[in-house]
Motif scaffolding. Structure first.
Motif, PDB file in Angstrom:
ATOM      1  N   ARG A 188       0.807  -1.219   0.000  1.00 32.72           N
ATOM      2  CA  ARG A 188       0.000   0.000   0.000  1.00 32.72           C
ATOM      3  C   ARG A 188       0.840   1.269   0.000  1.00 32.72           C
ATOM      4  O   ARG A 188       0.308   2.366   0.129  1.00 32.72           O
ATOM      5  N   VAL A 191      -0.122   3.970  -4.570  1.00 30.31           N
ATOM      6  CA  VAL A 191      -1.547   3.982  -4.913  1.00 30.31           C
ATOM      7  C   VAL A 191      -1.684   4.462  -6.358  1.00 30.31           C
ATOM      8  O   VAL A 191      -1.308   5.589  -6.662  1.00 30.31           O
ATOM      9  N   PRO A 192      -2.191   3.590  -7.262  1.00 30.15           N
ATOM     10  CA  PRO A 192      -2.575   2.197  -7.024  1.00 30.15           C
ATOM     11  C   PRO A 192      -1.356   1.315  -6.828  1.00 30.15           C
ATOM     12  O   PRO A 192      -0.247   1.684  -7.195  1.00 30.15           O
TER      13      PRO A 192
END
Length: 487
Positions: A188, A191-192
């Motif tokens: 994460r 992003v993406p």
């Protein structure tokens, strides 16, 4: 029913708080091996039963129960291949003859706490920059004939990440077996994320400890794989501290490029490094990596030859605090020097005691940390501990230049420890880490020269300088230090 709840909600809430708090406090008291950790959690739970129990559920349960592949040799076919690997195992007599009885003791310690073999006949080459490491890794992926498994903490969807994704996708199109495992938190960072691009390209990819926010793995949200392992064709491994992100490439980041050190490894230790990555893959996906594509190449060097290496895996499962035990052992046997490079230096009281005891025995202890740190809170917290080291004959240096993410250690010019582990509570107790224990004078001396070079342009940290700073700054650092186990 609603009327009953409205009437007795205080009693219901009280009952839930007592049950949840009692269960959490009992679990903490029965499972925590460190008394300070147990007392701390029980105190939080008792003072705030519902909130404390919830926090304990999220951040306090550190052990993952899983079935691990302890030795890749157990998965090999019977006969000559297994015998080939076993012939490379280092003996106590070999280590004693080459490095002395005290390092024979280290070998026995490693045998007992890692449950992995110390093996001869390996090669290990340091890759000093992101450009060098990424180039070698991409070349190996491009030349893969059978299989590629990659496990990493961070795999950014930036220009370097896309380059790796393209190479992995191309490998799949050539018919190569490819598996990619990325930590659920590390995935994460972009992003993406890179996951969609890999899946769209046909790469079999998954996340380690997924659904950490809303899913059933919530109790383990604080537990991450911090390992960096790339195994190609069961023949060569790349491992160390380097994530996949363009911030470590001068091609894209120029003068602002951060530094790290990665290693290219061949030899029988490849079997254990593969076993670690394969066990993590099985834990995340349920798939056992077997078949022709995942067989290992027998070593091509002579048994008994340098370099002597052991793979050391640690994490909040049955290998909890393995790296901690190895460090305690080597600090105890050191006679002349302990040289450490770490971006996040937050050792616990036991490790500090071991280091200062070594320094009091006359061992030269040098600790190099970066002046520029990417985690400001961690840097402040670790600065709060410096006085404990400095007043007990250790030396601390602030390295100049861009941020250095390397994790390097050399002891007495013959023993080295490199890999993914930082000297902080997260690496020592919460993360899944992988390191290499190396018995080799040439390798250890090369690390010492690297550390000496860093020290030559570094600024020495002094007690006088620390104490001369404003009281408010020192107070903030101590407050952050109190939360250091969770930074």
């Amino acid at each position: 029913m609603l009327d009953l709840v409205e009437t007795y909600w205080p009693h219901i809430l009280f009952t839930i708080s007592v049950v949840a708090g009692t269960a959490a406090a009992i679990h903490a008291a029965m499972t925590k091996e460190e008394v300070r950790s147990a007392v701390g959690w029980v105190g939080i739970i008792v003072l705030s039963p519902i909130v404390g129990a919830a926090l304990y559920l999220i951040a306090g349960i550190n052990r993952i129960r899983r079935t691990a592949i302890s030795d890749r040799r157990a998965l090999l076919v019977q006969g000559q291949i297994r015998a080939d690997f076993a012939s490379y195992d280092a003996t106590n007599e070999l280590v004693a003859r080459e490095f002395g009885q005290r390092f024979r003791a280290m070998k026995i310690l490693g045998d007992r706490v890692t449950h992995r073999h110390l093996t001869t006949g390996n090669t290990i080459v340091a890759l000093d920059t992101g450009d060098e490491a990424y180039g070698a890794m991409l070349k190996a992926i491009g030349e893969a004939k059978r299989s590629v498994i990659l496990e990493t903490y961070i795999f950014d969807r930036d220009r370097i990440g896309v380059r790796f994704a393209d190479a992995l996708i191309a490998a799949v199109k050539r018919g190569i077996e490819v598996r990619v495992l990325i930590d659920a938190v590390g995935a994460r960072y972009s992003v993406p994320s890179i996951l969609g691009m890999l899946r769209d390209g046909g790469v079999t990819v998954d996340v380690f400890n997924g659904n950490v926010i809303m899913g059933l793995r919530l109790p383990y949200a604080n537990l991450r794989t911090h390992r960096k392992i790339l195994v190609v064709d069961g023949r060569v491994v790349f491992t160390g501290g380097m994530n996949i992100r363009e911030g470590f490439s001068s091609e894209f980041s120029g003068d602002k490029c951060s530094f790290d050190t990665h290693f290219k490894v061949t030899g029988p230790v490849v079997a254990d490094l593969f076993a670690i990555a394969a066990a993590d893959w099985k834990f995340a996906t349920g798939e056992t990596l077997e078949g022709k594509g995942w067989t290992l190449e027998p070593p091509h060097t002579e048994p008994g030859a340098p370099v002597i290496v052991r793979a050391v895996s640690s994490g909040p499962d049955r290998s909890v605090e393995t790296n901690h035990k190895m460090l305690m052992g080597v600090f105890s046997v050191a006679r002349s020097s302990i040289r450490i490079v770490s971006p996040y230096f937050l050792p616990d009281r036991e490790l500090i005691t071991a280091l200062v005891t070594a320094a009091r025995r006359g061992v030269t202890v040098d600790i190099v940390v970066p002046t520029a740190n990417n985690l400001v809170l961690v840097d402040r917290a670790m600065t709060a501990q410096f006085d404990q080291m400095l007043k007990n004959y250790c030396r601390i240096w602030r390295a100049s230049g861009p941020f250095n993410h390397s994790k390097l250690m050399a002891v007495d010019g013959c023993w080295a420890y490199v890999g993914s582990s930082n000297l902080d509570p997260r690496s020592l107790r919460l993360n899944f880490e992988v390191d290499l224990e190396v018995f080799d004078r040439q390798f250890a001396e090369a690390l010492e020269r690297r550390i000496d070079l860093a020290i030559s342009s570094a600024t020495e940290v002094t007690l006088e300088g620390l104490r001369a700073r404003p009281f408010l700054v020192r107070l903030i650092e101590r407050v952050l230090w109190l939360g250091s186990p969770y930074l």
